[in-house]
Design a protein around this motif. Structure first.
Motif, PDB file in Angstrom:
ATOM      1  N   SER A 183       9.521 -45.658  13.479  1.00 62.30           N
ATOM      2  CA  SER A 183       9.468 -45.779  12.030  1.00 62.30           C
ATOM      3  C   SER A 183       9.229 -44.394  11.450  1.00 62.30           C
ATOM      4  O   SER A 183       8.698 -43.502  12.119  1.00 62.30           O
ATOM      5  CB  SER A 183       8.344 -46.725  11.605  1.00 62.30           C
ATOM      6  N   SER A 184       9.608 -44.211  10.214  1.00 58.26           N
ATOM      7  CA  SER A 184       9.393 -42.921   9.548  1.00 58.26           C
ATOM      8  C   SER A 184       8.870 -43.205   8.148  1.00 58.26           C
ATOM      9  O   SER A 184       9.629 -43.622   7.263  1.00 58.26           O
ATOM     10  CB  SER A 184      10.698 -42.115   9.491  1.00 58.26           C
ATOM     11  N   ASP A 185       7.571 -43.016   7.981  1.00 64.80           N
ATOM     12  CA  ASP A 185       6.910 -43.302   6.707  1.00 64.80           C
ATOM     13  C   ASP A 185       6.243 -42.043   6.164  1.00 64.80           C
ATOM     14  O   ASP A 185       5.959 -41.097   6.898  1.00 64.80           O
ATOM     15  CB  ASP A 185       5.854 -44.390   6.887  1.00 64.80           C
ATOM     16  N   THR A 186       5.982 -42.055   4.872  1.00 67.32           N
ATOM     17  CA  THR A 186       5.288 -40.956   4.204  1.00 67.32           C
ATOM     18  C   THR A 186       3.964 -41.473   3.649  1.00 67.32           C
ATOM     19  O   THR A 186       3.894 -42.593   3.145  1.00 67.32           O
ATOM     20  CB  THR A 186       6.139 -40.394   3.059  1.00 67.32           C
ATOM     21  N   TRP A 187       2.915 -40.688   3.791  1.00 65.27           N
ATOM     22  CA  TRP A 187       1.628 -41.044   3.194  1.00 65.27           C
ATOM     23  C   TRP A 187       1.124 -39.885   2.342  1.00 65.27           C
ATOM     24  O   TRP A 187       1.500 -38.732   2.539  1.00 65.27           O
ATOM     25  CB  TRP A 187       0.600 -41.413   4.269  1.00 65.27           C
ATOM     26  N   GLU A 188       0.275 -40.214   1.402  1.00 65.73           N
ATOM     27  CA  GLU A 188      -0.350 -39.174   0.580  1.00 65.73           C
ATOM     28  C   GLU A 188      -1.734 -39.643   0.146  1.00 65.73           C
ATOM     29  O   GLU A 188      -1.996 -40.836   0.029  1.00 65.73           O
ATOM     30  CB  GLU A 188       0.505 -38.829  -0.638  1.00 65.73           C
ATOM     31  N   VAL A 189      -2.622 -38.686  -0.047  1.00 62.62           N
ATOM     32  CA  VAL A 189      -3.976 -38.975  -0.514  1.00 62.62           C
ATOM     33  C   VAL A 189      -4.372 -37.915  -1.543  1.00 62.62           C
ATOM     34  O   VAL A 189      -4.183 -36.715  -1.318  1.00 62.62           O
ATOM     35  CB  VAL A 189      -5.006 -38.961   0.635  1.00 62.62           C
ATOM     36  N   ARG A 190      -4.928 -38.383  -2.632  1.00 66.80           N
ATOM     37  CA  ARG A 190      -5.476 -37.481  -3.644  1.00 66.80           C
ATOM     38  C   ARG A 190      -6.995 -37.684  -3.692  1.00 66.80           C
ATOM     39  O   ARG A 190      -7.472 -38.784  -3.949  1.00 66.80           O
ATOM     40  CB  ARG A 190      -4.860 -37.783  -5.015  1.00 66.80           C
ATOM     41  N   PHE A 191      -7.752 -36.613  -3.394  1.00 70.68           N
ATOM     42  CA  PHE A 191      -9.212 -36.663  -3.486  1.00 70.68           C
ATOM     43  C   PHE A 191      -9.628 -36.072  -4.830  1.00 70.68           C
ATOM     44  O   PHE A 191      -9.245 -34.939  -5.157  1.00 70.68           O
ATOM     45  CB  PHE A 191      -9.860 -35.881  -2.342  1.00 70.68           C
ATOM     46  N   LEU A 192     -10.415 -36.827  -5.573  1.00 68.44           N
ATOM     47  CA  LEU A 192     -10.795 -36.446  -6.936  1.00 68.44           C
ATOM     48  C   LEU A 192     -12.320 -36.289  -7.016  1.00 68.44           C
ATOM     49  O   LEU A 192     -13.073 -37.264  -6.901  1.00 68.44           O
ATOM     50  CB  LEU A 192     -10.326 -37.503  -7.927  1.00 68.44           C
ATOM     51  N   GLY A 193     -12.789 -35.054  -7.175  1.00 67.01           N
ATOM     52  CA  GLY A 193     -14.215 -34.788  -7.278  1.00 67.01           C
ATOM     53  C   GLY A 193     -14.546 -34.110  -8.595  1.00 67.01           C
ATOM     54  O   GLY A 193     -13.867 -34.304  -9.602  1.00 67.01           O
ATOM     55  N   ALA A 194     -15.585 -33.304  -8.578  1.00 67.72           N
ATOM     56  CA  ALA A 194     -15.984 -32.532  -9.756  1.00 67.72           C
ATOM     57  C   ALA A 194     -16.033 -31.067  -9.340  1.00 67.72           C
ATOM     58  O   ALA A 194     -16.827 -30.676  -8.491  1.00 67.72           O
ATOM     59  CB  ALA A 194     -17.339 -32.998 -10.262  1.00 67.72           C
ATOM     60  N   GLY A 195     -15.153 -30.270  -9.946  1.00 67.06           N
ATOM     61  CA  GLY A 195     -15.093 -28.858  -9.600  1.00 67.06           C
ATOM     62  C   GLY A 195     -16.317 -28.102 -10.097  1.00 67.06           C
ATOM     63  O   GLY A 195     -17.001 -28.525 -11.042  1.00 67.06           O
ATOM     64  N   THR A 205     -18.892 -32.144  -6.843  1.00 64.81           N
ATOM     65  CA  THR A 205     -18.613 -32.975  -5.662  1.00 64.81           C
ATOM     66  C   THR A 205     -17.339 -32.414  -5.040  1.00 64.81           C
ATOM     67  O   THR A 205     -16.289 -32.342  -5.692  1.00 64.81           O
ATOM     68  CB  THR A 205     -18.429 -34.460  -6.038  1.00 64.81           C
ATOM     69  N   ASP A 206     -17.459 -32.008  -3.790  1.00 68.33           N
ATOM     70  CA  ASP A 206     -16.448 -31.164  -3.160  1.00 68.33           C
ATOM     71  C   ASP A 206     -15.299 -31.969  -2.543  1.00 68.33           C
ATOM     72  O   ASP A 206     -15.413 -32.515  -1.429  1.00 68.33           O
ATOM     73  CB  ASP A 206     -17.116 -30.306  -2.085  1.00 68.33           C
ATOM     74  N   ALA A 207     -14.181 -32.019  -3.245  1.00 66.94           N
ATOM     75  CA  ALA A 207     -12.993 -32.726  -2.740  1.00 66.94           C
ATOM     76  C   ALA A 207     -12.423 -32.041  -1.504  1.00 66.94           C
ATOM     77  O   ALA A 207     -11.821 -32.688  -0.641  1.00 66.94           O
ATOM     78  CB  ALA A 207     -11.929 -32.815  -3.835  1.00 66.94           C
ATOM     79  N   THR A 208     -12.608 -30.727  -1.397  1.00 73.18           N
ATOM     80  CA  THR A 208     -12.088 -29.994  -0.243  1.00 73.18           C
ATOM     81  C   THR A 208     -12.773 -30.440   1.038  1.00 73.18           C
ATOM     82  O   THR A 208     -12.134 -30.609   2.082  1.00 73.18           O
ATOM     83  CB  THR A 208     -12.297 -28.484  -0.434  1.00 73.18           C
ATOM     84  N   LEU A 209     -14.079 -30.641   0.986  1.00 69.46           N
ATOM     85  CA  LEU A 209     -14.821 -31.079   2.159  1.00 69.46           C
ATOM     86  C   LEU A 209     -14.382 -32.480   2.581  1.00 69.46           C
ATOM     87  O   LEU A 209     -14.211 -32.761   3.774  1.00 69.46           O
ATOM     88  CB  LEU A 209     -16.323 -31.049   1.874  1.00 69.46           C
ATOM     89  N   ALA A 210     -14.194 -33.370   1.612  1.00 66.46           N
ATOM     90  CA  ALA A 210     -13.723 -34.718   1.927  1.00 66.46           C
ATOM     91  C   ALA A 210     -12.339 -34.668   2.575  1.00 66.46           C
ATOM     92  O   ALA A 210     -12.068 -35.379   3.550  1.00 66.46           O
ATOM     93  CB  ALA A 210     -13.687 -35.566   0.664  1.00 66.46           C
TER      94      ALA A 210
END
Length: 389
Positions: A183-195, A205-210
């Motif tokens: 199978s060939s699927d695409t996934w994506e995740v957006r982490f939303l914190g407070a810069g 809240t560090d989105a980069t660490l998550a």
């Protein structure tokens, strides 16, 4: 059964067609020149032609002696958005476009088989539908043809696909039993914190660490959650966060995108579920939000046993070096859309052992080996006689 020697008189013509297609590559759903040439050649051999299926798809219908069965043979026509670096006389004349997967060879081989079969209609009983498909490279050409009623308009008992494979000895036909491609699927995740200021991380809240912990954690899906005898691939292909001009700012948002592969639907479903769960867990650990999204694109390509057996029998009877079985490959292929609707099978055609990695697909130095054309066309003709005796 027809052999490569029987098709060798057509080799110069197939080579000329293949190199012409190679010089004029067209992306998915844009194969107008290619489709027009295919249709003109088919008509010249007295084959019924239907154009415009899924925009640029072509179907040639060839009838032999009276018979109740019908089969479909498929070749893909599209090129890739790549710049060619072969320096060959027949190199691409279109900037940023290249036949780097051998679809030019697939089209030429099926045309050669069509010409030979049209001149030997007495050797099979029934109907052959020659399917020249657009947009195999990630744009859904097979699904588009099927959704426009391909198999309603051209009903068949079986559908077959053939793809070139460098590294497999020239002329060898390898027929996988079961899974062929993933199978060939695409996934994506957006982490939303407070810069916040990089010197005052406690105020945000560090989105980069998550995101970093998410990337590390998803490696365990394939290594610790899928049976070692099974197959799963989860890869990160894109990360976007912050600004290189402001390295002292902890960004509020991190976006990741990647690919996921599996050889069966159960593993595919597990990968999809766990990507979402791990994203949410990483976000919760760092007191921020995650927005995961999983996009199912192509199902695994899995051969039907009866049709795989027919392909193997045809390869052996046609004097091909037949190989019973081949390890699955984790690339994807939209031929799975056809196999979800009609029984069928997919085989590999050996084009020789490349001297270096640049001989493989999706490489700017790739070129289809013309010595394989007669082998592929002969196999198609043998398969027709095996299916429609």
């Amino acid at each position: 059964m027809p052999t490569p020697d029987d098709l060798s008189p057509l080799a110069p013509a197939m080579t000329a067609w293949r190199r012409d297609f190679h010089r004029h590559p067209e992306l998915g759903f844009e194969e107008r020149r290619t489709a027009a040439k295919v249709a003109a050649l088919l008509r010249g051999w007295g084959i019924e032609v239907t154009e415009g299926i899924a925009r640029t798809g072509v179907v040639g219908t060839l009838r032999g002696r009276p018979g109740n069965r019908a089969v479909a043979l498929r070749a893909d026509m599209d090129a890739l958005a790549m710049t060619e670096a072969t320096g060959l006389p027949h190199a691409s004349e279109v900037p940023g476009r290249m036949h780097a997967c051998g679809h030019d060879g697939h089209t030429a081989m099926l045309l050669g088989a069509a010409q030979w079969l049209a001149a030997h209609r007495d050797r099979f009983a029934g109907t052959v539908h020659l399917v020249f498909q657009p947009a195999e490279e990630s744009l859904g050409g097979a699904a588009a043809m099927a959704e426009e009623g391909l198999f309603d308009r051209f009903p068949v008992d079986a559908v077959y696909g053939l793809h070139n494979l460098p590294g497999l000895p020239l002329g060898t036909v390898a027929v996988p039993r079961g899974a062929v491609l993933a199978s060939s699927d695409t996934w994506e995740v957006r982490f939303l914190g407070a810069g916040t200021h990089g010197a005052k991380p406690h105020l945000g809240t560090d989105a980069t660490l998550a995101a970093a912990q998410f990337i590390a954690a998803i490696q365990a899906i394939a290594s610790r959650e899928v049976d070692p005898l099974g197959t799963a691939v989860v890869s990160v292909g894109h990360i976007a966060a912050g600004s290189a001009a402001a390295p002292n700012v902890i960004p509020a948002e991190v976006f990741l995108k990647g690919t996921a592969r599996a050889l069966d639907e159960a593993v595919r479903g597990h990968v999809e579920r766990r990507l979402g769960e791990i994203a949410q867990a990483a976000a919760a650990l760092h007191r921020l939000r995650a927005e995961p999204r999983y996009i199912r694109r192509l199902a695994p390509t899995v051969n039907h046993p009866a049709q795989a057996a027919v392909m193997l029998r045809a390869a052996r009877a046609g004097a091909a070096a037949a190989q019973d079985g081949h390890p699955p490959i984790t690339a994807g292929e939209d031929f799975s859309e056809f196999l979800a609707r009609v029984p069928g099978a997919y085989a590999w055609l050996g084009t020789g052992d490349p001297a270096h990695p640049e001989g493989w697909h999706h490489n700017p130095h790739f070129d289809f080996n013309d010595a394989a054309l007669a082998h592929g066309a002969a196999f198609w003709c043998s398969l027709v006689e095996a299916e429609l005796p």
